[in-house]
Design an enzyme around this catalytic site. Structure first.
Site, PDB file in Angstrom:
ATOM      1  N   ASP A   1      58.579  60.565  52.449  1.00 46.07           N
ATOM      2  CA  ASP A   1      57.666  60.698  51.314  1.00 46.07           C
ATOM      3  C   ASP A   1      56.826  59.445  51.194  1.00 46.07           C
ATOM      4  O   ASP A   1      57.092  58.427  51.845  1.00 46.07           O
ATOM      5  CB  ASP A   1      58.411  61.025  50.006  1.00 46.07           C
ATOM      6  N   GLY A   2      55.778  59.546  50.378  1.00 48.45           N
ATOM      7  CA  GLY A   2      54.901  58.397  50.130  1.00 48.45           C
ATOM      8  C   GLY A   2      53.466  58.706  50.498  1.00 48.45           C
ATOM      9  O   GLY A   2      53.138  58.814  51.684  1.00 48.45           O
ATOM     10  N   GLY A   3      52.633  58.867  49.489  1.00 50.21           N
ATOM     11  CA  GLY A   3      51.194  58.989  49.718  1.00 50.21           C
ATOM     12  C   GLY A   3      50.721  60.353  50.171  1.00 50.21           C
ATOM     13  O   GLY A   3      49.545  60.510  50.500  1.00 50.21           O
TER      14      GLY A   3
ATOM     15  N   HIS B   1      59.837  54.354  48.106  1.00 55.34           N
ATOM     16  CA  HIS B   1      59.870  54.582  46.658  1.00 55.34           C
ATOM     17  C   HIS B   1      58.447  54.681  46.098  1.00 55.34           C
ATOM     18  O   HIS B   1      58.168  54.258  44.977  1.00 55.34           O
ATOM     19  CB  HIS B   1      60.641  53.440  45.979  1.00 55.34           C
TER      20      HIS B   1
ATOM     21  N   ARG C   1      56.964  51.338  44.917  1.00 54.56           N
ATOM     22  CA  ARG C   1      57.400  50.878  43.589  1.00 54.56           C
ATOM     23  C   ARG C   1      58.552  49.889  43.638  1.00 54.56           C
ATOM     24  O   ARG C   1      59.021  49.458  42.593  1.00 54.56           O
ATOM     25  CB  ARG C   1      57.833  52.098  42.753  1.00 54.56           C
TER      26      ARG C   1
ATOM     27  N   GLY D   1      62.284  59.685  37.849  1.00 57.77           N
ATOM     28  CA  GLY D   1      62.793  59.433  36.504  1.00 57.77           C
ATOM     29  C   GLY D   1      61.626  59.222  35.555  1.00 57.77           C
ATOM     30  O   GLY D   1      60.520  58.874  35.993  1.00 57.77           O
TER      31      GLY D   1
HETATM   32  C1  LIG Z   1      57.282  58.061  37.994  1.00 58.47           C
HETATM   33  C2  LIG Z   1      58.164  57.931  39.191  1.00 58.47           C
HETATM   34  C3  LIG Z   1      59.539  57.832  39.022  1.00 58.47           C
HETATM   35  C4  LIG Z   1      60.369  57.745  40.143  1.00 58.47           C
HETATM   36  N1  LIG Z   1      61.734  57.725  39.972  1.00 58.47           N
HETATM   37  C5  LIG Z   1      62.543  57.715  41.043  1.00 58.47           C
HETATM   38  C6  LIG Z   1      63.944  57.787  40.899  1.00 58.47           C
HETATM   39  O1  LIG Z   1      64.485  57.863  39.797  1.00 58.47           O
HETATM   40  N2  LIG Z   1      64.716  57.771  42.031  1.00 58.47           N
HETATM   41  C7  LIG Z   1      64.144  57.699  43.277  1.00 58.47           C
HETATM   42  O2  LIG Z   1      64.852  57.689  44.279  1.00 58.47           O
HETATM   43  N3  LIG Z   1      62.814  57.641  43.439  1.00 58.47           N
HETATM   44  C8  LIG Z   1      61.998  57.667  42.374  1.00 58.47           C
HETATM   45  N4  LIG Z   1      60.647  57.623  42.541  1.00 58.47           N
HETATM   46  C9  LIG Z   1      60.093  57.633  43.912  1.00 58.47           C
HETATM   47  C10 LIG Z   1      59.871  59.054  44.402  1.00 58.47           C
HETATM   48  O3  LIG Z   1      61.091  59.740  44.573  1.00 58.47           O
HETATM   49  C11 LIG Z   1      59.140  59.086  45.753  1.00 58.47           C
HETATM   50  O4  LIG Z   1      59.840  58.308  46.679  1.00 58.47           O
HETATM   51  C12 LIG Z   1      57.701  58.590  45.664  1.00 58.47           C
HETATM   52  O5  LIG Z   1      57.109  58.938  44.440  1.00 58.47           O
HETATM   53  C13 LIG Z   1      56.896  59.186  46.805  1.00 58.47           C
HETATM   54  O6  LIG Z   1      55.591  58.729  46.779  1.00 58.47           O
HETATM   55  P1  LIG Z   1      54.367  59.587  46.156  1.00 58.47           P
HETATM   56  O7  LIG Z   1      54.466  59.456  44.677  1.00 58.47           O
HETATM   57  O8  LIG Z   1      53.172  58.916  46.720  1.00 58.47           O
HETATM   58  O9  LIG Z   1      54.538  61.027  46.610  1.00 58.47           O
HETATM   59  C14 LIG Z   1      59.813  57.705  41.442  1.00 58.47           C
HETATM   60  C15 LIG Z   1      58.420  57.789  41.598  1.00 58.47           C
HETATM   61  C16 LIG Z   1      57.603  57.908  40.483  1.00 58.47           C
HETATM   62  C17 LIG Z   1      56.115  58.028  40.695  1.00 58.47           C
END
Ligand SMILES: Cc1cc2nc3c(=O)[nH]c(=O)nc-3n(C[C@H](O)[C@H](O)[C@H](O)COP(=O)(O)O)c2cc1C
Length: 381
Positions: free
Chosen positions: A308-310, A277, A280, A109
């Site tokens: 996912d993640g990293g 997430h 986050r 988002g």
């Molecule tokens: C800017 C931003 C917004 C995100 N918004 C959502 C969201 O709306 N819903 C969700 O399930 N995950 C959200 N995430 C998490 C991502 O889907 C994902 O799990 C995560 O970014 C993976 O880690 P990475 O950024 O290291 O690849 C968001 C992540 C970021 C960086």
């Protein structure tokens, strides 16, 4: 520097007007960064600090944000040799959709902070690269003109059975191939960077206020918020709600505990995304690459497990596949590509991760995804 770059530099375009630079990046610009990290460096220079921090940041002390990256360092690959790797096939299938590489775009988002039509640009990049696209919550409309993109809708859920059923039907009508339910987002988390920047979550919809313009009245300011619910009442019944309304697969995003993975399978989830997430939500939770093997064992192949993640390198993806993921999602990397060079940047990032994975597979002696197994990784240290 070519003539065009010199001209831009002369006018100060790249610095003064990132959007202009985004509209027409030269091939040389887009091909400049040699890895995802360098896309982030360019994005950081082009983005407003509020936007960069919102995207890059994690929650509180960012322990999990860092752990997601650092944990990859403890997993080592054990390659096999003298297998024919003159061809490497990375293709796979997820719920009836064939994709050329096991890399999906995660739901994010707030893409509006990068560009007003960001969701559409990412959708177009996904269509061009045949990448499965998970849309950020509420952004499905951006896809209406992008008929050729395969997408999964993403939601934090709806508070009632009726609302969930109507959401699911709407997504099916619009052409979603699956519903991903984010299960780790019961409340808005406590993100120090956003708090410090007085970030207003309303900007996720409107974009940042233009320079010189007064900011819009606060709608959802980060700072005083410590108890902002999304859908805290959701339980496992949600899966029944959606399955009562459509045949779309329901994929749970945000599973870390093997017990939850088992329950998810028992309660009819069609897939699982091991995710925190991107560091986050709850700080201090386990890195996803470390959580993955136990979750994969608990699921025992009954439904696809993604993670996912990293993920910033093809070799990271190879480790995830070896530890039981059928595919991975990337969250921030396509956003860095987008902020750096618009749609072309997203395409380049997706291409780069795939190219790195292909080469990593070849050098590990794995000509296809089926050849990748747990024996080729070990955790040390
Ligand atoms: C800017 C931003 C917004 C995100 N918004 C959502 C969201 O709306 N819903 C969700 O399930 N995950 C959200 N995430 C998490 C991502 O889907 C994902 O799990 C995560 O970014 C993976 O880690 P990475 O950024 O290291 O690849 C968001 C992540 C970021 C960086």
């Amino acid at each position: 520097m070519n003539r065009r770059q010199a001209f831009r530099r002369l006018l100060g375009f790249a610095a003064a007007s990132p959007l202009l630079a985004q509209q027409a990046p030269s091939e040389e610009d887009v091909n400049g960064p040699v890895n995802v990290h360098e896309f982030e460096e360019i994005a950081k220079k082009k983005l407003d600090k509020l936007a960069y921090d919102f995207i890059a940041g994690g929650v509180e002390d960012e322990l999990t944000l860092r752990a997601n990256r650092e944990a990859f360092q403890h997993w080592y690959l054990i390659p096999r040799v003298l297998t024919d790797v003159s061809q490497v096939d990375m293709s796979t299938e997820l719920f009836g959709v064939r994709i050329p590489q096991p890399i999906l775009v995660a739901p994010t988002g707030g893409k509006n902070l990068i560009a007003p039509n960001a969701e559409t640009l990412v959708a177009k990049a996904c269509a061009r690269t045949q990448t499965l696209f998970c849309t950020g919550s509420g952004a499905e409309r951006a896809l209406e003109d992008e008929g050729e993109v395969n997408w999964w809708s993403n939601t934090v859920g709806q508070a009632t059975r009726e609302a969930a059923m109507s959401y699911a039907r709407r997504m099916e009508d619009r052409g979603a191939k699956a519903i991903t339910l984010t299960v780790d987002n019961q409340y808005q988390s406590n993100r120090d960077r956003n708090n410090r920047n007085r970030f207003d979550y309303g900007y996720m919809g409107t974009g940042l206020p233009k320079p010189g313009q007064p900011p819009p009245p606060p709608r959802n300011p980060a700072r005083p918020a410590m108890w902002q619910p999304h859908t805290p009442n959701l339980t496992w019944d949600y899966i029944d709600w959606v399955r009562g309304a459509t045949n779309l697969p329901v994929i749970l995003k945000g599973i870390l505990a093997p017990e939850d993975a088992e329950l998810a399978v028992r309660r009819g989830a069609s897939g699982i995304i091991v995710s925190n997430h991107g560091g986050r939500q709850l700080d201090g939770v386990i890195a996803t690459i470390d959580a993955l093997p136990d979750v994969a064992d608990a699921v025992g192949g009954k439904v696809p497990v993604l993670m996912d993640g990293g993920i910033r390198r093809g070799s990271d993806i190879l480790k995830a596949l070896a530890l039981g993921a059928k595919a991975v999602l990337v969250g921030r990397p396509p956003l860095w590509g987008l902020a750096a060079f618009g749609q072309a940047g997203v395409e380049r990032v997706l291409w780069m991760l795939g190219a790195e994975l292909k080469l990593s597979m070849a050098l590990a002696g794995k000509p296809n995804l089926a050849a990748i197994d747990r024996k080729m990784v070990r955790r040390l240290g």
